[in-house]
Enzyme design. Sequence first.
Site, PDB file in Angstrom:
ATOM      1  N   CYS A 192      50.897  -2.357  53.176  1.00 13.59           N
ATOM      2  CA  CYS A 192      51.150  -1.697  51.901  1.00 13.59           C
ATOM      3  C   CYS A 192      49.983  -0.739  51.659  1.00 13.59           C
ATOM      4  CB  CYS A 192      51.200  -2.766  50.815  1.00 13.59           C
ATOM      5  SG  CYS A 192      51.184  -2.113  49.143  1.00 13.59           S
ATOM      6  N   CYS A 252      53.377   5.416  51.798  1.00 11.37           N
ATOM      7  CA  CYS A 252      53.887   4.172  51.210  1.00 11.37           C
ATOM      8  C   CYS A 252      54.827   3.592  52.250  1.00 11.37           C
ATOM      9  CB  CYS A 252      54.631   4.461  49.908  1.00 11.37           C
ATOM     10  SG  CYS A 252      55.548   3.037  49.259  1.00 11.37           S
TER      11      CYS A 252
END
Length: 271
Positions: A78, A190
């Site tokens: 992440c 992302c």
Amino acid sequence: MKPNHSPSQPIGIFDSGIGGLTVAHAIVTHLPKENLIYFGDTAHLPYGDKSTAAIQAYAVKIAHMLLQQECKLILIACNSASAAAYDLVKEYVGSKAIVMNVIDPVIQRLKVNYRTKRIGLIGTKQTISSHIYKKKIDNLNAGITLTSHVTNLLASAIEEFGDHPIIDALLKEYLNQPELHDIDALVLGCTHYPIIKDRIAKLYAPSVEIIDSSDIVGQAVKKQLEKNRLLNEGGQSTKRFYLSDYTESFANNAKLFFNETIQLEHYPLWD
Ligand code: DGL
């Protein structure tokens, strides 16, 4: 080699939701014999809006759980958590496991293949406002120009709808920002975004390369395990998927990544 580690120990991967599955999938492609443990912190999705302190607290607790599961390597799959909590998790884990993030492998790739290029970056509020990509790119002294834009609603929309045409409207609005014009390549900052990579690519000229970190990170994990002589070479690989909150959308999207039936387990880390 890290002390007391054996190749058959699992790789632990975590993200706020399905985004890290793009990286998990790349790891399975590059390292089909590895045992994997995936933790989706769906109870706290999205991470991108949370404070740095909150993300740090989540990440350390998840790292602790992955250590209890005897992971040899913990991958923060992440960008938001990599930006907010990598240093802290690394310090917390110490020599008990290798800790990796999803940003450094991309920076290394930019250093080698994108000198003097104009790079665009999209990501969550946390990732972009941390300026972590900018700082790391500036440190390369490679003449790379970085411009970025926060595309905050994208991760939640992908979590909810997957790769759905409804996302095109958001993309048109976000990618039309001047910061994302006149670029040679766009970094998907992302781990949710590779799911809609083709939609993003369609909004750019074919000459603009879309840099998807999942494959780059998969290769980097393989290299790291090789370096530490921790590649799992034999046996049957197992994959376990834990969620802090069971959501239907996670279950549906997870199926798209792996051909086999995935068993999702609710892991009440926050109860
Ligand atoms: N996939 C994550 C990232 O790479 C988190 C998205 C979110 O939960 O906001 O930033």
